[in-house]
Design an enzyme around this catalytic site. Structure first.
Site, PDB file in Angstrom:
ATOM      1  N   TYR A  68       0.845  -1.219   0.000  1.00  0.00           N
ATOM      2  CA  TYR A  68       0.000   0.000   0.000  1.00  0.00           C
ATOM      3  C   TYR A  68       0.874   1.261   0.000  1.00  0.00           C
ATOM      4  CZ  TYR A  68      -3.642  -3.296   1.556  1.00  0.00           C
ATOM      5  OH  TYR A  68      -4.515  -4.349   1.682  1.00  0.00           O
ATOM      6  N   ASP A 109      -6.911   4.689   7.582  1.00  0.00           N
ATOM      7  CA  ASP A 109      -5.582   4.388   8.124  1.00  0.00           C
ATOM      8  C   ASP A 109      -4.933   5.647   8.684  1.00  0.00           C
ATOM      9  OD1 ASP A 109      -6.216   2.499   5.858  1.00  0.00           O
ATOM     10  OD2 ASP A 109      -4.386   1.515   6.560  1.00  0.00           O
ATOM     11  N   GLY A 157     -14.162  -0.327   4.089  1.00  0.00           N
ATOM     12  CA  GLY A 157     -12.878  -0.622   4.723  1.00  0.00           C
ATOM     13  C   GLY A 157     -12.735  -2.111   5.040  1.00  0.00           C
ATOM     14  N   ASP A 182     -13.059  -4.908   2.915  1.00  0.00           N
ATOM     15  CA  ASP A 182     -13.208  -5.134   1.480  1.00  0.00           C
ATOM     16  C   ASP A 182     -13.948  -6.398   1.068  1.00  0.00           C
ATOM     17  OD1 ASP A 182     -11.391  -3.127   1.995  1.00  0.00           O
ATOM     18  OD2 ASP A 182      -9.923  -3.773   0.521  1.00  0.00           O
ATOM     19  N   ARG A 218      -5.844 -13.055   0.557  1.00  0.00           N
ATOM     20  CA  ARG A 218      -6.328 -11.877  -0.180  1.00  0.00           C
ATOM     21  C   ARG A 218      -7.677 -12.186  -0.839  1.00  0.00           C
ATOM     22  NH1 ARG A 218      -4.482  -6.927   0.543  1.00  0.00           N
ATOM     23  NH2 ARG A 218      -5.289  -6.492  -1.534  1.00  0.00           N
ATOM     24  N   TYR A 223      -8.318 -12.112   5.088  1.00  0.00           N
ATOM     25  CA  TYR A 223      -8.608 -10.674   5.093  1.00  0.00           C
ATOM     26  C   TYR A 223      -9.791 -10.337   6.001  1.00  0.00           C
ATOM     27  CZ  TYR A 223      -7.479  -6.503   2.200  1.00  0.00           C
ATOM     28  OH  TYR A 223      -7.056  -5.301   1.708  1.00  0.00           O
ATOM     29  N   GLU A 251      -0.598  -6.661   9.430  1.00  0.00           N
ATOM     30  CA  GLU A 251      -1.829  -6.017   8.954  1.00  0.00           C
ATOM     31  C   GLU A 251      -3.057  -6.585   9.685  1.00  0.00           C
ATOM     32  OE1 GLU A 251      -2.443  -6.510   4.755  1.00  0.00           O
ATOM     33  OE2 GLU A 251      -4.062  -5.028   4.668  1.00  0.00           O
TER      34      GLU A 251
END
Ligand code: GLC
Length: 421
Positions: A31, A38, A163, A165, A197, A350, A394
């Site tokens: 990113y 963020d 946010g 996703d 992902r 995720y 993350e």
């Protein structure tokens, strides 16, 4: 050095290493630009050791604000080939270039927290005051352009706006979106394993929507009419309501002179509309699919966010708290983003299962508003255990604590500095 000291040092180093001269990238590589929510969370982390830098994070994000008040989800301050879709794909004429959608608008809450906790009150006053008209314009954009029928709830047009996703909450709504027919090359899979992902089938639809907004020239009315994806996300609406209350409080504290009656009314409407999203059967709140006009029956952490907005009754808050122990027992390393007993739960992928530290903070913070301190403390302790064992990823697999996604991640380090250390 104690472990706490080491974690503080590592947290500060993470922010410094991700600093690109006044704004912070979420993580190097994956990113490479500034992201909206963020930036808000990251500012809280900066504030623990460099207050001017914390304000600067917000100020640089607002360089991306559109004339209609929208604050985009990405501000492309400097070019990079590491990310898709970049500025050309979005097709927005703005300097600096930006994306064309927004994200959970938590910035006013962060500005209030920065102000209230500032050591240098004089500087904080000046910098917060300069942000107020911009924050008000941002909220007005949401309440006006995203809720043209004045229902009290604003609409999202893209899962990225939530946010969260690839949350399973969006699966049905997204399945109505046609896949993009053009070829494109994802860059995220160069950085992170594909099992952590979103899927190609999801990306095809994400890109279709990006292309559609460009084709509709970012016209709010046209998008409201034509977007095949339209959701009243309970989480984003809760974040907005909380931020709106914080904005009104901050305006009062700083003697802001503008008339804010419209935002006051919007907040009242939002609170009552959120209460309609409660589901007795699920013991949480649910988002609404605006195309089918149905509530989306999946338990996610998004459905707990009305706590953070102070928008639940005491009884609802207690019922949520009563069910949270089981949620944590099944996957103890932080709060799983999708309830572990949902069939769509996926521990590594995720927003379909992993735990995210800033969400843990928001929910613990909300529980505390209702005096539900035991369960809030349990969430905090679980979050602390993860960073002690794994550092600043993350997100994390909530079943075994494994760090997932990008390493040395800004908002994780920031919320740890602010909340856990
Ligand atoms: C992902 C997340 C989103 C976040 C962004 C940058 O898209 O889903 O919430 O803002 O990455 O970290």
């Amino acid at each position: 050095m104690t472990q706490t000291d080491a974690l503080i040092q590592q947290g500060q180093a993470t922010l410094r290493n991700n600093d690109r001269g006044g704004y912070t990238v979420p993580t190097a590589g994956l990113y490479p630009f500034q992201w909206n929510w963020d930036a808000g969370i990251t500012a809280l982390g900066w504030a623990t050791f460099d207050e001017p830098r914390a304000w600067q994070e917000l100020e640089l994000l607002f360089k991306g604000q559109w004339d209609n008040g929208m604050v985009p989800h990405i501000v492309f301050h400097a070019p990079s080939d590491d990310y898709f879709p970049g500025p050309k794909e979005w097709g927005v004429t703005h300097e600096p270039p930006t994306s064309a959608i927004s994200q959970p608008p938590l910035l006013a809450t962060m500005a209030r927290l920065l102000y209230e906790q500032a050591q240098d009150k004089q500087a904080a006053r000046t910098r917060a005051a300069a942000l107020l008209p911009r924050l008000a314009a941002y909220h007005r954009y949401f309440y006006r352009d995203r809720d043209p029928q004045q229902t009290g709830l604003v609409a999202t047009y893209h899962p990225w706006e939530s946010g969260m996703d690839n949350s399973p909450a969006w699966d049905t709504a997204l399945s109505r979106v046609p896949p993009a027919q053009r070829s494109y090359r994802r860059r995220d899979l160069q950085h992170v394993d594909s099992d952590q992902r979103p899927l190609k089938s999801e990306y095809d639809r994400f890109i279709y929507l990006v292309d559609l907004f460009k084709q509709l020239q970012f016209d709010s009315d046209a998008i409201y009419q034509k977007s095949p994806y339209k959701v009243q996300d309970v989480s984003l609406n809760s974040v907005l309501l909380r931020a709106n209350n914080d904005l009104l409080a901050l305006c009062k504290e700083l003697d802001y002179q503008d008339d804010l009656a419209d935002l006051q009314r919007a907040g009242e409407r939002a609170k009552s509309a959120i209460s309609e999203l409660w589901s007795d059967a699920h013991n949480c709140f649910l988002s609404r699919d605006l195309v089918s006009n149905e509530l989306i029956p999946i338990r996610t952490t998004g459905g707990l966010m009305p706590l953070y907005a102070g928008a639940t009754t005491q009884e609802q808050a207690s019922r949520i708290a009563g069910k949270l122990s089981a949620w944590l027992d099944e996957a103890p390393f932080g709060l799983a983003s999708t309830h572990p007993s949902e069939s769509v739960f996926d521990a590594k992928r995720y927003w379909r299962g992993p735990t995210w530290l800033h969400i843990n903070w928001m929910i613990a913070n909300g529980l505390q508003l209702y005096g539900l301190n035991d369960i809030a403390t349990r969430i905090k302790q679980a979050s602390r255990d993860i960073i002690e064992q794994r550092g600043y990823w993350e997100y994390y697999n909530p079943c075994d604590g494994q760090g997932c996604g990008g390493p040395d991640f800004s908002w994780t380090a920031a919320i740890a500095l602010y909340w856990l250390l």
